[in-house]
Design an enzyme around this catalytic site. Structure first.
Site, short mmCIF file in Angstrom:
data_model
loop_
_atom_site.label_atom_id
_atom_site.label_comp_id
_atom_site.label_asym_id
_atom_site.label_seq_id
_atom_site.Cartn_x
_atom_site.Cartn_y
_atom_site.Cartn_z
N ASP A 177 -8.35 -1.74 2.59
CA ASP A 177 -8.50 -1.17 3.97
C ASP A 177 -9.44 -0.05 4.13
OD1 ASP A 177 -6.38 -3.15 3.86
OD2 ASP A 177 -5.01 -1.79 4.58
N GLU A 421 3.69 0.19 -5.15
CA GLU A 421 2.54 -0.36 -4.38
C GLU A 421 1.12 -0.07 -5.18
OE1 GLU A 421 2.13 0.94 -0.30
OE2 GLU A 421 0.65 -0.87 0.16
C1 9WN Z 1 -2.91 -4.57 6.22
C2 9WN Z 1 0.38 -6.01 2.10
C3 9WN Z 1 -1.03 -5.53 2.39
C4 9WN Z 1 -2.11 -5.86 1.46
C5 9WN Z 1 -3.28 -4.95 1.74
C6 9WN Z 1 -3.04 -3.68 1.78
C7 9WN Z 1 -1.79 -3.53 3.10
C8 9WN Z 1 -2.12 -3.95 5.61
C9 9WN Z 1 -1.64 -2.61 6.04
O1 9WN Z 1 -0.83 -4.29 2.64
O2 9WN Z 1 -2.68 -3.64 4.12
O3 9WN Z 1 -3.32 -5.87 6.00
O4 9WN Z 1 -0.97 -2.40 6.93
O5 9WN Z 1 -1.80 -1.33 5.34
O6 9WN Z 1 -4.09 -2.82 1.85
O7 9WN Z 1 -4.12 -5.41 0.47
O8 9WN Z 1 -2.34 -6.97 1.30
O9 9WN Z 1 0.94 -5.38 0.90
#
Ligand code: 9WN
Length: 453
Positions: A177, A421
């Protein structure tokens, strides 16, 4: 029976504890959420990794995870970034913010963007690893048409120029992101042009900075822009022909395109095995086209694969040194003459050779930040890409050695740091949310694929 190693046992327990069941469209679905602490829906590329780990402990659960991921596929083929679970309030932006109700499959509502297309790679891996061959074949024949439809969607709407590299239209689509490679593109969206109601909505409803540690999350102005893009696409009624041309955020992303290439290779190989030479040729030539485009994007001066900002019909190079520029390894697009430079970068203690590799942003990038989400931290998923990528070059002793080192360090990072994470690249401290499903799944995947205890 051999005793199951402690970390694998914990990994299995995390995946089980993060599995939720829902009755939707007259059926019961089982889905793994990334983390109960915040990510309480189903995410696209997370689920692909879940299936790749699950196949080693319960084949049927791996099939269920993929089925559930495909359950909300749009008529145009999009497999969304998020498939929403009903009645969950913890995550922002939940279903109420996307305006995607008219694209729902019955009761199954999704977000309107996608994520890196790991799906075909996961389907191929699950199919190859499953011990019950009869069930594996049935599963494959059931899901393949849907995977193909997703690839058609990506080819049509994300590569309208038919040049091999795909356009992402939102930072969330990259899965990485707030990577510094997006900064200049996002900064071109002036905060003044973002309507006050969008900013208000972020201030009022944003939850990640409360559920998690605000100093480790993307910043407020990032979220203003993330939600501004969502509000624009919503107002354009998710018309992808328009979005890909008019979105103020549009990038030919190296990470996304490299996964696209490998996914097409996987799909092509599956069709070869099924004896469908026409389809095999189609997907293998898409993979080849992407690899050639990746090779053309090599900047000999900067010694780096270059991504491009294509918003507004312009094509401007993005020169940030982030992990995305290493992903051509995963596509097998790195030619022999360029391989030593990439190996050097990964090992160099000023670039990616951190104590706990591989940081998501080069250590000497001025924007490197070891804890703020994708601005420098080490992530299991990108390590998986580099490990599986280097495996394509294992005839080269230096590549093989680096692969083995990364494999060992990634497993140690999780054994010592826990199922977080992501991780601090200098200390190995677990950061972000805990009991994280993809960390568990990737641990199982790597341990089993590379036969380590
Ligand atoms: C937006 C779920 C996801 C991962 C992404 C990570 C984070 C989301 C957020 O979490 O993104 O999609 O709200 O931050 O960046 O890679 O798939 O784990």
């Amino acid at each position: 029976m051999p005793v199951e190693p402690e970390t694998s046992k914990k990994a299995r327990e995390i995946l089980r504890a993060n599995t939720l069941h829902f009755h939707l469209n007259g059926k019961t679905w089982s889905r793994i959420i990334p983390s109960k602490e915040f990510y309480v829906h189903q995410w696209n590329w997370d689920s692909a990794t879940h299936a790749m780990g699950l196949v080693h402990i319960d084949e049927k659960l791996a099939y269920e995870e993929i089925r559930s991921l495909l359950s909300g596929q749009w008529k145009n083929g999009l497999v969304a970034q998020i498939t929403f679970n009903p009645n969950e309030k913890k995550y922002f932006p939940g279903p109420a913010f996307w305006g995607t109700e008219s694209f729902a499959t019955g009761e199954i509502i999704t977000s309107g963007i996608t994520q890196p297309p790991l799906l075909a790679i996961a389907v191929a891996y699950v199919y190859q690893q499953a011990k019950n061959r009869h069930q594996a074949k049935d599963f494959l024949l059931e899901v393949l048409p849907k995977v193909e439809k997703y690839h058609e969607y990506l080819k049509t709407y994300r590569d309208p120029e038919d040049e091999g590299l795909l356009t992402i239209i939102h930072p969330w689509e990259s899965g990485t992101d707030n990577s510094p490679r997006f900064d200049s593109v996002l900064e071109a969206i002036s905060l003044d042009e973002i309507p006050e109601e969008v900013k208000e909505l972020v201030r009022k409803y944003r939850t990640d900075d409360r559920e998690g540690n605000a100093s480790e999350r993307p910043r407020l102005h990032d979220y203003y822009r993330y939600m501004y893009l969502v509000s624009l696409f919503k107002s354009w009624e998710w018309d992808y022909q328009k979005i890909v041309v008019e979105s103020p955020f549009a990038i030919k992303d190296m990470l996304f395109s490299s996964i696209w290439s490998r996914a097409n290779k996987s799909l092509g190989n599956l069709f070869t095995e099924l004896g469908d030479t026409t389809k095999a040729h189609k997907y293998l030539s898409w993979a080849e086209q992407t690899n050639q485009a990746i090779q053309k994007s090599w900047d000999p001066e900067k010694k780096q694969f270059t991504e491009h900002n294509v918003a507004g019909g312009e094509k401007t190079p993005i020169l940030e040194d982030t992990i995305s520029t290493l992903l051509p390894l995963y596509a097998g697009a790195v030619t022999e003459d360029l391989l030593p430079e990439l190996l050097r970068k990964i090992k160099d203690s000023h670039e990616y050779g951190a104590a706990v590799p591989v940081p998501s942003t080069a250590l000497d990038n001025p924007y490197f930040d070891p804890k703020r989400y994708w601005r420098g931290s080490t992530w299991p998923i990108t390590n998986l890409f580099l490990i599986d990528g280097l495996s394509l070059y294992e005839k080269n002793a230096a590549a093989r050695q680096l692969r083995d080192e990364l494999l060992e360090k990634t497993r140690k990072m999780i054994q010592k740091g826990g199922f977080f994470e992501y991780f601090h690249p200098k200390t190995g401290e677990g950061v972000g949310f805990g009991s994280f499903s993809w960390t568990a799944a990737i641990y199982l995947y790597l341990s089993n694929k590379y036969m380590l205890q």
